[in-house]
Scaffold this motif. Structure first.
Motif, PDB file in Angstrom:
ATOM      1  N   THR A 221       0.840  -1.226   0.075  1.00 41.02           N
ATOM      2  CA  THR A 221       0.104   0.133  -0.131  1.00 41.02           C
ATOM      3  C   THR A 221       0.803   1.347  -0.017  1.00 41.02           C
ATOM      4  N   LEU A 222       2.184   1.275   0.270  1.00 38.35           N
ATOM      5  CA  LEU A 222       2.937   2.339   0.101  1.00 38.35           C
ATOM      6  C   LEU A 222       3.928   2.640  -1.064  1.00 38.35           C
ATOM      7  N   ALA A 223       3.082   1.830  -2.127  1.00 40.46           N
ATOM      8  CA  ALA A 223       3.967   1.970  -3.442  1.00 40.46           C
ATOM      9  C   ALA A 223       3.908   3.378  -4.008  1.00 40.46           C
ATOM     10  N   THR A 224       2.514   4.096  -3.697  1.00 45.59           N
ATOM     11  CA  THR A 224       2.458   5.142  -4.375  1.00 45.59           C
ATOM     12  C   THR A 224       3.164   6.481  -3.668  1.00 45.59           C
ATOM     13  N   GLU A 225       3.738   6.130  -2.372  1.00 44.84           N
ATOM     14  CA  GLU A 225       4.753   6.761  -1.773  1.00 44.84           C
ATOM     15  C   GLU A 225       5.879   6.960  -2.508  1.00 44.84           C
ATOM     16  N   VAL A 226       6.232   5.988  -3.065  1.00 41.25           N
ATOM     17  CA  VAL A 226       7.699   5.755  -3.828  1.00 41.25           C
ATOM     18  C   VAL A 226       7.506   6.648  -5.144  1.00 41.25           C
ATOM     19  N   ALA A 227       6.465   6.546  -5.728  1.00 41.78           N
ATOM     20  CA  ALA A 227       6.210   7.219  -7.016  1.00 41.78           C
ATOM     21  C   ALA A 227       6.189   8.747  -6.996  1.00 41.78           C
TER      22      ALA A 227
ATOM     23  N   ALA B 241       8.198   7.133 -13.043  1.00 39.24           N
ATOM     24  CA  ALA B 241       8.359   6.926 -11.704  1.00 39.24           C
ATOM     25  C   ALA B 241       7.276   5.917 -11.238  1.00 39.24           C
ATOM     26  N   HIS B 242       6.224   5.745 -12.348  1.00 41.91           N
ATOM     27  CA  HIS B 242       5.381   4.532 -11.967  1.00 41.91           C
ATOM     28  C   HIS B 242       5.965   3.325 -12.323  1.00 41.91           C
ATOM     29  N   GLU B 243       6.962   2.986 -13.411  1.00 41.47           N
ATOM     30  CA  GLU B 243       7.668   2.057 -13.958  1.00 41.47           C
ATOM     31  C   GLU B 243       8.657   1.714 -12.799  1.00 41.47           C
ATOM     32  N   ILE B 244       9.490   2.753 -12.305  1.00 39.65           N
ATOM     33  CA  ILE B 244      10.333   2.128 -11.237  1.00 39.65           C
ATOM     34  C   ILE B 244       9.803   1.728 -10.005  1.00 39.65           C
ATOM     35  N   THR B 245       8.811   2.360  -9.684  1.00 38.42           N
ATOM     36  CA  THR B 245       7.992   1.839  -8.523  1.00 38.42           C
ATOM     37  C   THR B 245       7.314   0.411  -8.624  1.00 38.42           C
ATOM     38  N   GLY B 246       7.094   0.069  -9.673  1.00 37.76           N
ATOM     39  CA  GLY B 246       6.632  -1.580 -10.256  1.00 37.76           C
ATOM     40  C   GLY B 246       7.628  -2.047 -10.183  1.00 37.76           C
ATOM     41  N   ALA B 247       8.894  -1.887 -10.572  1.00 35.73           N
ATOM     42  CA  ALA B 247      10.248  -2.429 -10.363  1.00 35.73           C
ATOM     43  C   ALA B 247      10.583  -2.848  -9.171  1.00 35.73           C
ATOM     44  N   LEU B 248      10.202  -1.920  -8.194  1.00 36.76           N
ATOM     45  CA  LEU B 248      10.638  -2.086  -6.771  1.00 36.76           C
ATOM     46  C   LEU B 248       9.583  -3.041  -6.238  1.00 36.76           C
ATOM     47  N   VAL B 249       8.515  -3.155  -6.342  1.00 35.23           N
ATOM     48  CA  VAL B 249       7.411  -3.872  -6.032  1.00 35.23           C
ATOM     49  C   VAL B 249       7.814  -5.396  -6.381  1.00 35.23           C
TER      50      VAL B 249
ATOM     51  N   VAL C 185       9.642   8.116   4.047  1.00 33.27           N
ATOM     52  CA  VAL C 185       8.230   8.166   3.602  1.00 33.27           C
ATOM     53  C   VAL C 185       7.516   6.965   3.643  1.00 33.27           C
ATOM     54  N   LEU C 186       8.291   5.693   3.858  1.00 35.70           N
ATOM     55  CA  LEU C 186       7.733   4.543   3.755  1.00 35.70           C
ATOM     56  C   LEU C 186       7.047   3.825   4.814  1.00 35.70           C
ATOM     57  N   THR C 187       6.232   4.793   5.667  1.00 28.58           N
ATOM     58  CA  THR C 187       5.435   4.235   6.900  1.00 28.58           C
ATOM     59  C   THR C 187       3.897   4.611   6.633  1.00 28.58           C
ATOM     60  N   PRO C 188       2.898   4.098   7.217  1.00 30.31           N
ATOM     61  CA  PRO C 188       1.706   4.506   7.174  1.00 30.31           C
ATOM     62  C   PRO C 188       1.511   5.717   7.700  1.00 30.31           C
ATOM     63  N   GLU C 189       2.171   6.039   8.763  1.00 27.38           N
ATOM     64  CA  GLU C 189       1.997   7.395   9.576  1.00 27.38           C
ATOM     65  C   GLU C 189       2.249   8.565   8.402  1.00 27.38           C
ATOM     66  N   ALA C 190       3.512   8.148   7.845  1.00 32.51           N
ATOM     67  CA  ALA C 190       4.167   9.236   6.921  1.00 32.51           C
ATOM     68  C   ALA C 190       3.026   9.330   5.677  1.00 32.51           C
TER      69      ALA C 190
END
Length: 481
Positions: A368-374, A387-395, A427-432
């Motif tokens: 659920t934190l993937a959008t934070e990466v993008a 950014a979307h492609e990079i995040t997909g690769a990270l997932v 930024v990869l915390t639900p609180e952030a």
């Protein structure tokens, strides 16, 4: 044996057949309109006094007797007879039994057509306030839970798949916003239909009751209907009321559906209080959200009530037709259903225990934190498509390693793309993630608190409307005159 009273039949050579009367007689539930018919009859008596058909003493005798009839009926001391065709016949029979020929004078200048339209409209205007109060009871339960969970992180879903973290209060208040509009629809409905059918008589207006503006004011209306045919032949106010009720129940059904999920073993987000759950006759371990299921089932009924009402109206010649008797069945069912459903659902919501530990544990499931990466990459100048492609690769990288985004190291970031710096972890915390959604309507705790503040103001306004009605208020038989 009670002598039958007929409001028609003078031109007939033979009495009506039993088959006709069985078909024609009002359903027993329709006699709930007695107090409203009485109140309108009292207003009509004063209209006849103004017209010179009743003396002041006669008017007083009739209005006093009518009040006694309403009290006796609601105390169970007076009941409709099998020969009473409808509530109007019942009231006139009782009045004549007490006053003799004087009671028969009340029929002058009016028709069952305008009486029927008026009785139901008064009932629904009263019922709208009762329904608003019940909806506000559910709002209080939602607000109470939301106040405790403004900072509680939870997984948000789209397509029933984990999407982004939200606060649980924000999820609850999404339902509160829909119900807020339901009450506003009731208020808007009431404003639009606050006109009295009295004085329309059969369809052409009355040659005797000429001050419909005064009787309208007595009954809490804004004024009389502009057109006598419209007054007796229209039922869009019923169809619209049933629509508002059906729409509200659809909203309740969506809340109920989420409660099923939240209380399931697989989700485990909430635990239902024992007093608002049921068990199984064969499986001792079961704890079922029956209130939510019954709520969902009632929505189907109310949608059917709306369909019935619209179908009844679609091809009627424009004046009164006996088809319109079905308006009461649909309206009563819609209102009765919601007035039973809402207190139970409100109690369920108010007493459920929210498992904040389960919510927090699941808040990041499903990446659920993937959008934070993008978003983080976009803020650093990377086009969002890239950014979307990079995040997909990270997932994909996470899936291969069997970890979540929040579990990655700086080395892992760099292995996927050198632009993924170590500061990404911040930024990869639900609180952030929820704090970042700080625009209007967002899930950030400060925005949710502001939403709560505004909602409380709106609910206070709606509550004030629900108690400020100056028309007849007898939906609760204990409040009858």
């Amino acid at each position: 044996m009670t002598k039958p009273t007929m409001l028609w039949g003078g031109r007939f050579r033979s009495p009506p057949s039993p088959d006709l009367m069985r078909l024609s007689r009002a359903d027993s539930s329709f006699f709930r309109l007695t107090a409203y018919d009485v109140e309108a009859s009292r207003a009509h008596a004063r209209e006849l006094e103004r017209a010179g058909l009743l003396t002041g003493a006669e008017c007083a005798a009739i209005t006093d007797a009518l009040g006694a009839i309403a009290r006796d009926f609601h105390a169970g001391a007076l009941e409709p007879a099998p020969t009473d065709e409808d509530v109007h016949t019942f009231v006139e029979r009782a009045l004549v039994a007490r006053l003799g020929p004087l009671g028969g004078k009340l029929r002058a200048g009016r028709s069952r057509n305008d009486q029927a339209a008026n009785d139901l409209k008064l009932y629904l205007r009263d019922g709208a306030r009762h329904l608003a109060a019940a909806l506000l009871g559910l709002q209080d339960a939602l607000v109470g839970q939301a106040e405790r969970h403004v900072e509680t992180v939870a997984p948000g879903f789209t397509h029933l798949q984990p999407a982004q973290p939200v606060t649980f209060a924000h999820q609850l208040l999404a339902h509160a916003q829909t119900i807020l509009r339901d009450v506003d629809r009731l208020r808007d409905w009431d404003r639009r239909h606050a006109t009295s059918p009295l004085g329309a008589a059969a369809l052409a207006g009355s040659a005797i009751a000429l001050r419909a503006d005064l009787s309208a004011a007595e009954l809490g209306y804004d004024g009389p209907c502009e057109n006598s045919i419209d007054a007796v032949g229209s039922r869009d106010h019923v169809a619209e009321f049933v629509f508002v009720a059906a729409m509200a129940n659809v909203h309740l059904s969506r809340l109920a559906e989420e409660i099923f999920l939240w209380s399931s073993r697989q989700f485990g987000w909430v635990e239902l209080h024992d007093s608002y759950a049921t068990g199984s006759s064969i499986m001792p371990q079961k704890k079922n959200a029956d209130i939510a299921e019954l709520t969902r089932g009632r929505a189907a009924r109310l949608i059917g009530d709306l369909s019935t009402t619209l179908t009844m109206l679609k091809a009627l010649p424009f004046a009164y037709n006996r088809d319109l008797v079905e308006d009461k069945r649909a309206a009563f069912d819609a209102l009765d259903s919601l007035l039973v459903v809402l207190p139970a659902l409100a109690g369920l919501v108010a007493t459920m225990t929210v498992r904040t530990d389960r919510l927090a544990a699941q808040a990041t499931d499903g990446f659920t934190l993937a959008t934070e990466v993008a978003d983080w990459l976009s803020r650093r100048g990377v086009p969002f498509a890239e950014a979307h492609e990079i995040t997909g690769a990270l997932v994909q990288f996470c899936e291969h390693k069997g970890v979540g985004l929040q579990d990655l190291s700086a080395e892992d970031f760099a292995a996927v793309d050198p632009r993924l710096e170590a500061s990404l972890a911040d930024v990869l915390t639900p609180e952030a993630a929820v704090a970042a959604r700080s625009g209007p309507g967002g899930t950030a705790p400060e925005r949710v608190r502001e939403q709560l503040d505004r909602l409380r103001v709106r609910l206070d306004e709606q509550r004030a409307w629900s108690v400020a009605y100056e028309g007849p208020r007898y939906l609760d038989p204990r409040e009858a005159p």
